[in-house]
Design an enzyme around this catalytic site. Sequence first.
Site, PDB file in Angstrom:
ATOM      1  N   ASP A 103     -63.673 -76.476 -16.813  1.00 19.22           N
ATOM      2  CA  ASP A 103     -65.018 -76.019 -17.861  1.00 19.22           C
ATOM      3  C   ASP A 103     -64.567 -76.817 -19.197  1.00 19.22           C
ATOM      4  O   ASP A 103     -63.593 -76.989 -19.624  1.00 19.22           O
ATOM      5  CB  ASP A 103     -64.848 -74.610 -17.909  1.00 19.22           C
ATOM      6  CG  ASP A 103     -65.794 -73.931 -16.396  1.00 19.22           C
ATOM      7  OD1 ASP A 103     -66.716 -74.922 -16.029  1.00 19.22           O
ATOM      8  OD2 ASP A 103     -65.331 -72.948 -15.891  1.00 19.22           O
ATOM      9  N   GLU A 150     -60.281 -76.288 -11.623  1.00 16.98           N
ATOM     10  CA  GLU A 150     -60.056 -74.962 -12.145  1.00 16.98           C
ATOM     11  C   GLU A 150     -60.813 -73.736 -11.361  1.00 16.98           C
ATOM     12  O   GLU A 150     -62.003 -73.812 -11.041  1.00 16.98           O
ATOM     13  CB  GLU A 150     -60.440 -75.051 -13.554  1.00 16.98           C
ATOM     14  CG  GLU A 150     -60.372 -73.660 -14.278  1.00 16.98           C
ATOM     15  CD  GLU A 150     -61.167 -73.543 -15.713  1.00 16.98           C
ATOM     16  OE1 GLU A 150     -61.719 -74.658 -16.082  1.00 16.98           O
ATOM     17  OE2 GLU A 150     -61.043 -72.491 -16.507  1.00 16.98           O
ATOM     18  N   ASP A 152     -64.511 -75.132 -21.927  1.00 22.95           N
ATOM     19  CA  ASP A 152     -64.317 -73.898 -22.817  1.00 22.95           C
ATOM     20  C   ASP A 152     -62.856 -73.584 -23.191  1.00 22.95           C
ATOM     21  O   ASP A 152     -62.233 -74.588 -22.639  1.00 22.95           O
ATOM     22  CB  ASP A 152     -64.769 -72.589 -21.929  1.00 22.95           C
ATOM     23  CG  ASP A 152     -64.233 -72.409 -20.643  1.00 22.95           C
ATOM     24  OD1 ASP A 152     -63.448 -72.980 -20.381  1.00 22.95           O
ATOM     25  OD2 ASP A 152     -64.631 -71.540 -19.916  1.00 22.95           O
ATOM     26  N   ASP A 181     -60.286 -71.842 -22.220  1.00 23.21           N
ATOM     27  CA  ASP A 181     -59.522 -71.661 -21.038  1.00 23.21           C
ATOM     28  C   ASP A 181     -59.490 -73.250 -20.260  1.00 23.21           C
ATOM     29  O   ASP A 181     -58.384 -73.633 -19.895  1.00 23.21           O
ATOM     30  CB  ASP A 181     -59.971 -70.700 -19.952  1.00 23.21           C
ATOM     31  CG  ASP A 181     -59.694 -69.308 -20.188  1.00 23.21           C
ATOM     32  OD1 ASP A 181     -59.030 -69.282 -21.355  1.00 23.21           O
ATOM     33  OD2 ASP A 181     -60.173 -68.387 -19.834  1.00 23.21           O
TER      34      ASP A 181
END
Length: 642
Positions: free
Chosen positions: A505, A432, A507, A509
């Site tokens: 990650d 990412e 999170d 997103d």
Amino acid sequence: MDNERVEGSYDASSIQVLEGLEAVRKRPGMYIGTTSSRGLHHLVWEIVDNAIDEALAGYCTHIEVTINEDNSITVKDDGRGIPTDIHPKTGKSTVETVYTVLHAGGKFGGGGYKVSGGLHGVGASVVNALSDWLEVKVYRDGNVYYQRYSNGGHVEEPLKVIDSCDKNRTGTTVTFKPDDQIFTETLVYDYDVLRTRLQELAFLNKGLRLTLYDDRIDKRKDTFCYEGGLTEYVQMLNKNKNPIHENIVDISGFENDISIEVALQYNDTYNSNIYSFVNNIITPEGGTHEDGVKRALTRVINKYAVSQNILKEKDDSLTGEDVQEGITMIISCKHPNPQFEGQTKTKLGNSEVRSIADKIFSEALERFLLEHPDEARVIVEKAMTAGRARVAAKKARELTRRKGDLDITNFYGKLSDCKSKDASVSEIFIVEGDSAGGSAIKGRDSMTQAILPLRGKILNVEKARLDRALSNEEIRTIITAFGTGIGDEFDLSKLRYNKIIIMTDADVDGSHIRVLLLTLFYRFFRPIVEAGHVYAAQPPLFCIKHGKTIKYVLNEEERDQYLATLSPNTKYDVSRMKGLGEMDAEELNETTMDITKRVLRKITVDDAMAADDVFSKLMGEEVEPRRQFIEENATFATNLDF
Ligand code: TSJ
């Protein structure tokens, strides 16, 4: 009254009759297909068919089937009763004619409503010919008429009155015992086989009650009657699915003695479940009734979508496949003279039925869509989504098919491939963000590790639709990099990497991208997931330093566990790790990529399926609710953090 004779003497025609029944016994397969268990059950349907015909004519409301203790079968109806008068052609009672003359079927009475098809309806005489004995009772005009046949249809005595009954009582009761000389494999009836078919007949014949009794050792009973007919059938088939609209489309019409009935409802799967019947017999090969309905479905949905401006003039039309995605549909045609074609004679050939079915179905469906705008909207939306997925899949297939013109410079501009061409030791990291991608390229083992950076922003901003995903450059690169192709051309042995590692990650997103990737894998590369090639990298959340030691741990629990192992007066420092993008090459290598230190999590098909489910929810919604969904389910999304 007892033993009153209702029939005249016998003549030469009796001999012909016996020759006819003898022919059935010589070649039972010609008449009932087989003498296996299937043929044994077929006898029941031959008899039940006659009672159903009486129901279709409007005179019978209840049919009872009993498996008797000796595995003989009794079929009883409350119709008018087979006529008992002398039949002009045979000179015998109509009852005896039915049971002894081949192909007498139900047409003898002049009712002309016989609508049996296929192998069915060849008649009671065939059952008689293949029975050890058969008894019939007719309740009519206040009399109980009786006749018995034995040894393959030999008349024991002419039809006679054996009792009187209530004037209002009418009906026919037949009991037969299949012949053990014919059915050499088995003589035992299977309750569930009879049950399933009787239930089907109840669905197909709205309001008709069908009851099955088992009078053998394990007594059982089931009774079926559906006032909703086909709609209840559809309801049952969709019972364990999620229908996307409540009202079941229920259509019926009649033209030139041909009746067409259709019920349908869409669910949220991608498969279609379409069953068609002619005269209560399933037509797995389809035919003109099914063609007419399908053709009308495609045309009407397209027309509606255009009229509502959902489908624009410039767009391609929705195909049959698009409008059938997720459909559960039953089509039932009743025809006085069906012609069957095809390999197994289970395809309706009558050409006039195509346009009749089309007309009846399309007119009613148009009305339904206008009267049910909510239903209409979800149905059209579903078809539109299917259409987009079809176009996208085609594009992707074309893309992977054009291996020759795979643009090497452009391709390698994005993918930093590994040097090794040995798939068994090669890995690809899908990373990412460009900055994490940059660190990963520097920190990798370039011999075996390939890096593909994804620009997360693009994927997040775009509506998370598969078709859009497939027009996304990076995702196309993934497809090309894997080397397997997709769809019909998929070939697992061509996979260029042993491990496919998703590095995102922890999170919202990150989990959005993971969901999208897993959905992509699930839909297009399922065998790769099944074979265990897909992994999630697990970047650590904490870094613990003490003295010269640096320890990375995945979560709070591990952190606390580790700290507990340190001696009480050790000085230590715990820091929370930054996102992937903020790690330098060395950190990234150390924590997430080094084969000897990293922790990977293998993705299972269940994980991918869960992602697919989340994805389906995401893509069904408008932008705002979708954002809300993601936010509200941020914790749920992190459940997909592997
Ligand atoms: F065919 C059979 F023997 F296998 C059989 C026929 C078995 C069973 C269980 C039921 C029947 C059957 C036949 N039930 N109801 C009838 N109806 C007639 O045969 C019938 C009665 C009246 C008239 C009429 O025009 O008045 C016409 C018919 C065909």
